[in-house]
Enzyme design. Structure first.
Site, PDB file in Angstrom:
ATOM      1  N   HIS A  95       6.568  -6.594   2.557  1.00  0.00           N
ATOM      2  CA  HIS A  95       5.584  -5.533   2.788  1.00  0.00           C
ATOM      3  C   HIS A  95       6.056  -4.252   2.090  1.00  0.00           C
ATOM      4  O   HIS A  95       7.254  -3.966   2.039  1.00  0.00           O
ATOM      5  CB  HIS A  95       5.426  -5.305   4.290  1.00  0.00           C
ATOM      6  CG  HIS A  95       4.275  -4.409   4.611  1.00  0.00           C
ATOM      7  ND1 HIS A  95       4.361  -3.040   4.485  1.00  0.00           N
ATOM      8  CD2 HIS A  95       3.009  -4.690   5.002  1.00  0.00           C
ATOM      9  CE1 HIS A  95       3.187  -2.520   4.805  1.00  0.00           C
ATOM     10  NE2 HIS A  95       2.346  -3.498   5.112  1.00  0.00           N
ATOM     11  N   GLU A 167      -1.790  -5.657  -1.576  1.00  0.00           N
ATOM     12  CA  GLU A 167      -1.960  -4.419  -0.810  1.00  0.00           C
ATOM     13  C   GLU A 167      -1.585  -3.214  -1.665  1.00  0.00           C
ATOM     14  O   GLU A 167      -0.396  -2.885  -1.785  1.00  0.00           O
ATOM     15  CB  GLU A 167      -1.056  -4.438   0.419  1.00  0.00           C
ATOM     16  CG  GLU A 167      -1.331  -5.562   1.379  1.00  0.00           C
ATOM     17  CD  GLU A 167      -0.840  -5.226   2.778  1.00  0.00           C
ATOM     18  OE1 GLU A 167      -1.651  -5.260   3.694  1.00  0.00           O
ATOM     19  OE2 GLU A 167       0.349  -4.900   2.933  1.00  0.00           O
ATOM     20  N   SER A 213      -6.219  -0.426   4.624  1.00  0.00           N
ATOM     21  CA  SER A 213      -7.329   0.242   5.317  1.00  0.00           C
ATOM     22  C   SER A 213      -8.569  -0.629   5.495  1.00  0.00           C
ATOM     23  O   SER A 213      -9.693  -0.137   5.459  1.00  0.00           O
ATOM     24  CB  SER A 213      -7.692   1.560   4.613  1.00  0.00           C
ATOM     25  OG  SER A 213      -6.592   2.451   4.662  1.00  0.00           O
TER      26      SER A 213
HETATM   27  P1  PGA Z   1      -3.609  -0.690   7.148  1.00  0.00           P
HETATM   28  O1  PGA Z   1      -2.252  -1.492   6.874  1.00  0.00           O
HETATM   29  O2  PGA Z   1      -4.656  -1.719   7.417  1.00  0.00           O
HETATM   30  O3  PGA Z   1      -3.312   0.169   8.354  1.00  0.00           O
HETATM   31  O4  PGA Z   1      -3.884   0.107   5.930  1.00  0.00           O
HETATM   32  C1  PGA Z   1      -2.270  -2.645   6.097  1.00  0.00           C
HETATM   33  C2  PGA Z   1      -0.870  -3.211   5.995  1.00  0.00           C
HETATM   34  O5  PGA Z   1       0.069  -2.442   5.909  1.00  0.00           O
HETATM   35  O6  PGA Z   1      -0.690  -4.438   6.007  1.00  0.00           O
END
Ligand code: PGA
Length: 253
Positions: A95, A167, A213
């Protein structure tokens, strides 16, 4: 060929025991059959045992990180055999928060992905660019390199035991989502790189999620994109109603 969509919640460092259990009780009976949508909650490791004990047939539990070695003098770490021994099924690897704050590198991401496969855990392998890279116009090259490094020494027969999550860092926790077109375009580029490494059949079967998000309002337009196979969700996975809305959206896939 249908790719089963995945909605994976990433709770990060949120909730206490009672909140975590209340969430599981609230969603357990509401989630659709696992063959329709793979519904996964990736929780802080201290909750994993309790959550696995209470998971229903259609909900699976994942960790947010693990070490790449079986065991050793690594204070504070959790190993793949430990996760396996508690019945955990998934693990988030690489991540961007771990890359930014805990020295996760492309090399450790690769070793962890291999280790997860060895212990029959499904790694959700994360990749994604910074805003600087996005603005420089080099996103696809950057992300492709991350994927190539993450899959080093992973043989073709193991690739479909993994999931990729794209991401963009600038979209995580910022309320600023990639447009469905932006997300789909980079995910297509990832599929291309998997194709060049492992061939078309595998690239068409591998699940690639979008994260950053995702929420009940934007989920439909993201999920509707042909290459987006689901979502890795932080903030919007904390509330049962919000999370279930995302899972229901994935049913339309
Ligand atoms: P978020 O986080 O949906 O709060 O943007 C996504 C993630 O970090 O996996």
């Amino acid at each position: 060929m249908r790719r089963t969509p995945v909605i994976a919640g990433n709770w990060k460092m949120y909730k206490t025991k009672d909140d975590a259990l209340a969430f599981i009780y609230a969603v357990n009976l509401e989630v659709p059959e696992f063959e329709k949508v793979e519904t996964v909650i990736c929780a802080p490791s201290i909750f994993l045992r309790d959550l696995v004990k209470r998971e229903g047939e259609n909900l699976k539990i994942g960790a947010q990180n693990m070490h790449y070695l079986d065991e050793g003098a690594y204070t504070g770490e959790v190993s793949a055999p430990m996760l396996r021994s508690y019945g955990v099924d998934y693990v988030v690897i690489g991540h961007s928060e771990r890359r930014a704050y805990y020295n996760e590198t492309d090399e450790s991401v690769n070793l962890k992905a291999i280790q997860a496969i060895k212990y029959d855990l499904t790694p959700i392998v994360c990749c994604g660019e910074s805003l600087e890279i996005r603005e420089a116009g080099t996103t696809n090259d950057f992300v492709k390199q991350q994927v190539i490094k993450a899959y080093q020494n992973i043989p073709a027969e193991d690739v479909l035991k993994t999931i990729i999550a794209y991401e963009p860092i600038w979209a995580i926790g910022t309320g600023r989502t990639a447009t469905p077109e932006q997300a789909n375009e980079t995910i297509q580029a990832i599929r291309e790189v998997i194709k060049s490494l492992y061939g078309e059949k595998i690239s068409e079967q591998l699940r690639i999620l979008y994260g950053g998000s995702v929420n009940p309002k934007n989920v439909d337009s993201l999920i509707a994109m042909p290459d987006i196979d689901g979502a890795l969700v932080g903030g919007a996975s904390l509330d049962p109603t919000s999370y279930l809305t995302l899972v229901k959206a994935a049913l339309k896939k």
